[in-house]
Scaffold this motif. Structure first.
Motif, PDB file in Angstrom:
ATOM      1  N   THR A  12      41.325  35.747  51.080  1.00 27.11           N
ATOM      2  CA  THR A  12      41.146  36.231  52.420  1.00 27.11           C
ATOM      3  C   THR A  12      39.829  36.632  52.520  1.00 27.11           C
ATOM      4  O   THR A  12      39.617  37.684  51.541  1.00 27.11           O
ATOM      5  CB  THR A  12      42.427  37.308  52.571  1.00 27.11           C
ATOM      6  N   VAL A  50      37.987  43.228  54.182  1.00 22.40           N
ATOM      7  CA  VAL A  50      39.116  41.807  53.315  1.00 22.40           C
ATOM      8  C   VAL A  50      38.296  41.581  52.339  1.00 22.40           C
ATOM      9  O   VAL A  50      37.074  40.276  52.965  1.00 22.40           O
ATOM     10  CB  VAL A  50      40.423  42.194  54.151  1.00 22.40           C
ATOM     11  N   THR A  52      39.541  39.197  48.854  1.00 20.79           N
ATOM     12  CA  THR A  52      41.022  39.504  48.238  1.00 20.79           C
ATOM     13  C   THR A  52      41.809  37.818  47.662  1.00 20.79           C
ATOM     14  O   THR A  52      41.128  37.396  48.862  1.00 20.79           O
ATOM     15  CB  THR A  52      42.585  39.938  48.661  1.00 20.79           C
ATOM     16  N   SER A  54      44.291  35.553  45.559  1.00 22.34           N
ATOM     17  CA  SER A  54      45.393  35.744  44.671  1.00 22.34           C
ATOM     18  C   SER A  54      46.129  34.238  43.960  1.00 22.34           C
ATOM     19  O   SER A  54      45.726  33.059  44.633  1.00 22.34           O
ATOM     20  CB  SER A  54      46.667  36.207  46.227  1.00 22.34           C
ATOM     21  N   LEU A  59      47.944  39.601  43.003  1.00 21.09           N
ATOM     22  CA  LEU A  59      46.640  39.560  43.522  1.00 21.09           C
ATOM     23  C   LEU A  59      45.001  39.787  42.122  1.00 21.09           C
ATOM     24  O   LEU A  59      45.875  40.473  41.671  1.00 21.09           O
ATOM     25  CB  LEU A  59      46.728  41.407  44.528  1.00 21.09           C
ATOM     26  N   TRP A  61      42.100  39.733  42.474  1.00 19.21           N
ATOM     27  CA  TRP A  61      40.991  40.285  42.758  1.00 19.21           C
ATOM     28  C   TRP A  61      41.084  41.141  44.489  1.00 19.21           C
ATOM     29  O   TRP A  61      41.598  39.955  45.418  1.00 19.21           O
ATOM     30  CB  TRP A  61      39.561  39.106  42.529  1.00 19.21           C
ATOM     31  N   GLU A  62      40.805  42.474  44.450  1.00 15.65           N
ATOM     32  CA  GLU A  62      40.118  42.920  45.640  1.00 15.65           C
ATOM     33  C   GLU A  62      39.186  43.543  45.938  1.00 15.65           C
ATOM     34  O   GLU A  62      39.225  44.596  45.060  1.00 15.65           O
ATOM     35  CB  GLU A  62      41.469  43.767  46.240  1.00 15.65           C
ATOM     36  N   ARG A  63      38.561  43.391  46.627  1.00 14.88           N
ATOM     37  CA  ARG A  63      36.309  43.758  46.938  1.00 14.88           C
ATOM     38  C   ARG A  63      37.313  45.170  46.588  1.00 14.88           C
ATOM     39  O   ARG A  63      36.150  46.480  46.016  1.00 14.88           O
ATOM     40  CB  ARG A  63      36.308  43.321  47.891  1.00 14.88           C
ATOM     41  N   LYS A  64      37.754  45.969  46.822  1.00 10.49           N
ATOM     42  CA  LYS A  64      38.029  47.495  47.600  1.00 10.49           C
ATOM     43  C   LYS A  64      38.354  48.178  46.132  1.00 10.49           C
ATOM     44  O   LYS A  64      37.144  49.136  45.690  1.00 10.49           O
ATOM     45  CB  LYS A  64      38.637  48.070  48.689  1.00 10.49           C
ATOM     46  N   ARG A  65      39.294  47.298  45.514  1.00  8.51           N
ATOM     47  CA  ARG A  65      39.958  47.845  44.434  1.00  8.51           C
ATOM     48  C   ARG A  65      38.923  48.179  43.180  1.00  8.51           C
ATOM     49  O   ARG A  65      39.210  48.502  41.884  1.00  8.51           O
ATOM     50  CB  ARG A  65      41.260  47.483  44.219  1.00  8.51           C
ATOM     51  N   ASP A  66      38.277  46.481  42.982  1.00 11.09           N
ATOM     52  CA  ASP A  66      38.051  45.922  42.140  1.00 11.09           C
ATOM     53  C   ASP A  66      35.663  46.159  41.648  1.00 11.09           C
ATOM     54  O   ASP A  66      35.609  46.365  40.855  1.00 11.09           O
ATOM     55  CB  ASP A  66      37.892  44.737  41.942  1.00 11.09           C
TER      56      ASP A  66
END
Length: 102
Positions: A12, A50, A52, A54, A59, A61-66
């Motif tokens: 996404t 966004v 991400t 999956s 999930l 990879w998530e851009r903000k988290r990782d």
């Protein structure tokens, strides 16, 4: 293994940030590495920054988290860890498993 049993990748990406090319490149990298072992790779347009990835609803990879975007080798390792943890990725694995000189 039937198509329904094969792993499903969903990327996404933010259309406002114009990350389609990045998402497409990552899809290409995964398809080049895993080929027919994947059931599908889907690109899903989104908004609001966004980005991400999956695999089988996990999930990876998530851009903000990782913190940004994964490089190709890291992404392949993350997907491999979900679909086939014993699979050797060749040079992508050796690059990240450097021995400690101590």
């Amino acid at each position: 293994m039937s198509l329904l049993e094969k792993p499903r990748i969903v990327i996404t990406y933010c259309t406002q940030c114009q990350w389609l090319l990045r998402a497409g490149w990552m899809a290409q990298e995964l398809l080049s590495t895993f080929g027919t072992d994947l059931g599908e790779v889907t690109l899903v347009p989104g908004t609001g920054g966004v980005f991400t990835i999956s695999c089988n609803d996990v999930l990876v990879w998530e851009r903000k988290r990782d913190g940004g975007f994964p490089d190709a080798a890291k992404l392949k390792q993350l997907v491999r860890d979900v679909i086939d943890p014993d699979r050797d990725l060749g040079h992508a694995d050796r690059k990240s498993h450097k021995t400690d000189p101590a």
